[in-house]
Design a protein around this motif. Structure first.
Motif, PDB file in Angstrom:
ATOM      1  N   UNK A   1      16.375  36.767  42.892  1.00  0.00           N
ATOM      2  CA  UNK A   1      16.345  36.844  41.421  1.00  0.00           C
ATOM      3  C   UNK A   1      17.613  37.435  40.835  1.00  0.00           C
ATOM      4  N   UNK A   2      18.421  38.104  41.653  1.00  0.00           N
ATOM      5  CA  UNK A   2      19.697  38.639  41.149  1.00  0.00           C
ATOM      6  C   UNK A   2      20.676  37.503  40.826  1.00  0.00           C
ATOM      7  N   UNK A   3      20.494  36.347  41.462  1.00  0.00           N
ATOM      8  CA  UNK A   3      21.488  35.280  41.276  1.00  0.00           C
ATOM      9  C   UNK A   3      21.486  34.659  39.879  1.00  0.00           C
ATOM     10  N   UNK A   4      20.328  34.186  39.383  1.00  0.00           N
ATOM     11  CA  UNK A   4      20.373  33.577  38.039  1.00  0.00           C
ATOM     12  C   UNK A   4      20.851  34.550  36.966  1.00  0.00           C
ATOM     13  N   UNK A   5      20.548  35.837  37.136  1.00  0.00           N
ATOM     14  CA  UNK A   5      20.994  36.806  36.136  1.00  0.00           C
ATOM     15  C   UNK A   5      22.456  37.183  36.351  1.00  0.00           C
ATOM     16  N   UNK A   6      22.842  37.324  37.618  1.00  0.00           N
ATOM     17  CA  UNK A   6      24.233  37.653  37.942  1.00  0.00           C
ATOM     18  C   UNK A   6      25.183  36.606  37.371  1.00  0.00           C
ATOM     19  N   UNK A   7      24.684  35.390  37.240  1.00  0.00           N
ATOM     20  CA  UNK A   7      25.464  34.286  36.685  1.00  0.00           C
ATOM     21  C   UNK A   7      26.022  34.608  35.295  1.00  0.00           C
ATOM     22  N   UNK A   8      25.385  35.531  34.563  1.00  0.00           N
ATOM     23  CA  UNK A   8      25.814  35.840  33.189  1.00  0.00           C
ATOM     24  C   UNK A   8      26.496  37.195  33.069  1.00  0.00           C
ATOM     25  N   UNK A   9      26.717  37.896  34.177  1.00  0.00           N
ATOM     26  CA  UNK A   9      27.330  39.232  34.078  1.00  0.00           C
ATOM     27  C   UNK A   9      28.719  39.179  33.452  1.00  0.00           C
ATOM     28  N   UNK A  10      29.485  38.182  33.819  1.00  0.00           N
ATOM     29  CA  UNK A  10      30.858  38.126  33.291  1.00  0.00           C
ATOM     30  C   UNK A  10      30.902  37.499  31.897  1.00  0.00           C
ATOM     31  N   UNK A  11      29.768  36.970  31.434  1.00  0.00           N
ATOM     32  CA  UNK A  11      29.792  36.254  30.153  1.00  0.00           C
ATOM     33  C   UNK A  11      28.846  36.838  29.120  1.00  0.00           C
TER      34      UNK A  11
ATOM     35  N   UNK B   1      26.435  43.689  28.545  1.00  0.00           N
ATOM     36  CA  UNK B   1      26.909  43.557  29.931  1.00  0.00           C
ATOM     37  C   UNK B   1      26.453  44.770  30.760  1.00  0.00           C
ATOM     38  N   UNK B   2      26.621  45.978  30.177  1.00  0.00           N
ATOM     39  CA  UNK B   2      26.232  47.196  30.908  1.00  0.00           C
ATOM     40  C   UNK B   2      24.736  47.174  31.214  1.00  0.00           C
ATOM     41  N   UNK B   3      23.947  46.717  30.232  1.00  0.00           N
ATOM     42  CA  UNK B   3      22.483  46.677  30.428  1.00  0.00           C
ATOM     43  C   UNK B   3      22.130  45.666  31.525  1.00  0.00           C
ATOM     44  N   UNK B   4      22.801  44.517  31.483  1.00  0.00           N
ATOM     45  CA  UNK B   4      22.478  43.478  32.478  1.00  0.00           C
ATOM     46  C   UNK B   4      22.886  43.926  33.886  1.00  0.00           C
ATOM     47  N   UNK B   5      24.033  44.599  33.988  1.00  0.00           N
ATOM     48  CA  UNK B   5      24.450  45.110  35.310  1.00  0.00           C
ATOM     49  C   UNK B   5      23.376  46.073  35.836  1.00  0.00           C
TER      50      UNK B   5
END
Ligand code: BYC
Length: 329
Positions: free
Chosen positions: A66-76, A83-87
């Motif tokens: 599940x980290x992958x679909x969300x990690x996809x948006x960390x840089x965007x 960004x801080x919350x998503x990390x």
């Protein structure tokens, strides 16, 4: 804390000679019925152990994949704050995976075995993570719907009969609640935003609604494990009961957002107070489980590469441990 069972004789070796006399089974069931926890060193039926390893490892794999679909948006992510919350959220998922692998290890299955089963495709992980995150609104929809569904399913697991799993779930559920709120917060911002942002939120709801309902598993008459898992108090509610609770809680939230749930058959049954909803496409669910969802191959490939890339870290840790124990000797 969770490794206390590992100094026992290998459960695998015991398995082949385990005779499960009626009296022992009855005593075990009485402990469960009395709402007492089963702990790693307690005797348990082999099928109970296997069921827990299956469910807990599937759960751990879901957190990690599940980290992958969300990690996809960390840089965007659209702002530094988002960004801080998503990390933080993605790091939480890694932590959940680790607690859960630790809980499964107390049942005598090693982390290496569990990883191998994930990468070979033998072990399942939640169907939901085989769908792509195409827009930023998908991050909102995952938090709102996917974490919302996870909470519905996982809060009862805090009362699971197996102690290490139940205790791990307490912290996980607290963190999942924060995840759900951050997802809903994104959806609120988008729904109150420009027409384009609102359309993006609606599109995300359209794509994530039905897969979220599938997360609860097959309907009760098709669920092969539910009856036994409920008798063992691993599961407290059936798949359909939890799905219904999720729909009842979530539809008013969609109304609050001014979004339309993509189900023309959705109707509130005034008498029961429950929403009746349309037919789930179980063929789609089966296809995803068979490895043919939109992202199955990509998800496993990324995981396999991460495992390979991390080999030197594991080797270094082993070499360091060997050096330290040689020094101590
Ligand atoms: N996806 O007899 P059934 C999360 C499998 S949330 C894939 O009803 P059971 C997260 C099932 O494993 C997601 N497979 O089984 C959230 C079984 O196959 P096997 C993870 C599924 O175990 C946000 C077969 O279908 N949560 O982690 O009684 C962000 C028959 O099903 C699915 C959990 O794992 C599915 N959706 O009930 C990040 C919670 N549904 O093993 C992360 C713990 C069913 O016989 N797990 N299958 O080959 C559970 O509560 C239960 O295992 C389930 C299924 C409700 C999922």
């Amino acid at each position: 804390m969770y490794t206390q069972g590992l100094d026992q004789k290998s459960p695998k070796k015991e398995r082949s000679r385990t005779v499960e006399p009626e009296a022992r089974l009855a005593a075990f069931q009485a402990t469960v019925d009395a709402e007492e926890k089963i702990e790693p060193k307690d005797w348990m039926p082999e099928a109970y152990r296997r069921t827990l390893v299956r469910q807990i490892s599937q759960h751990a794999h879901s957190e990690i994949i599940g980290m992958q679909p969300e990690g996809n948006w960390l840089t965007r992510a659209p702002s530094l704050k988002r960004k801080a919350i998503l990390i933080a959220k993605v790091q939480d998922e890694a932590g959940h995976g680790h607690y859960l692998y630790s809980a499964a290890e107390t049942l005598g299955t090693s982390r290496d075995e569990m990883f191998a089963d994930l990468i070979s495709g033998k072990a399942k992980y939640s169907s939901i993570f085989n769908y792509p995150t195409l827009t930023w609104a998908d991050i909102g929809a995952i938090g709102w719907l996917v974490d919302g569904a996870a909470i519905m399913n996982q809060v009862p697991l805090c009362r699971c009969s197996y102690g290490p799993y139940a205790r791990a779930m307490v912290r996980i559920c607290k963190e999942e609640s924060f995840h759900q709120r951050q997802g809903f917060d994104i959806m609120v911002a988008l729904s109150k935003g420009t027409a384009e942002q609102k359309a993006m939120a609606q599109d995300a709801l359209n794509r994530w609604w039905w897969p979220s309902l599938m997360m609860f598993g097959p309907s009760d008459n098709e669920s092969k494990h539910s009856a036994q898992s409920m008798a063992w108090k691993i599961k407290r509610f059936s798949n359909d009961e939890l799905r219904q609770k999720f729909v009842d809680v979530t539809v008013p939230q969609a109304e609050f957002l001014g979004l339309k749930v993509p189900d023309d058959d959705l109707v509130l049954d005034e008498e029961s107070g429950h929403y009746q909803f349309g037919k789930i496409d179980w063929q789609e669910f089966m296809d995803v489980l068979a490895g043919n969802g939109p992202c199955n191959r990509q998800r496993i490939e990324v995981r396999r590469k991460a495992q390979d890339d991390g080999a030197w870290v594991r080797d270094a840790a082993r070499a360091h441990a060997a050096k330290q124990s040689a020094k101590a000797a």
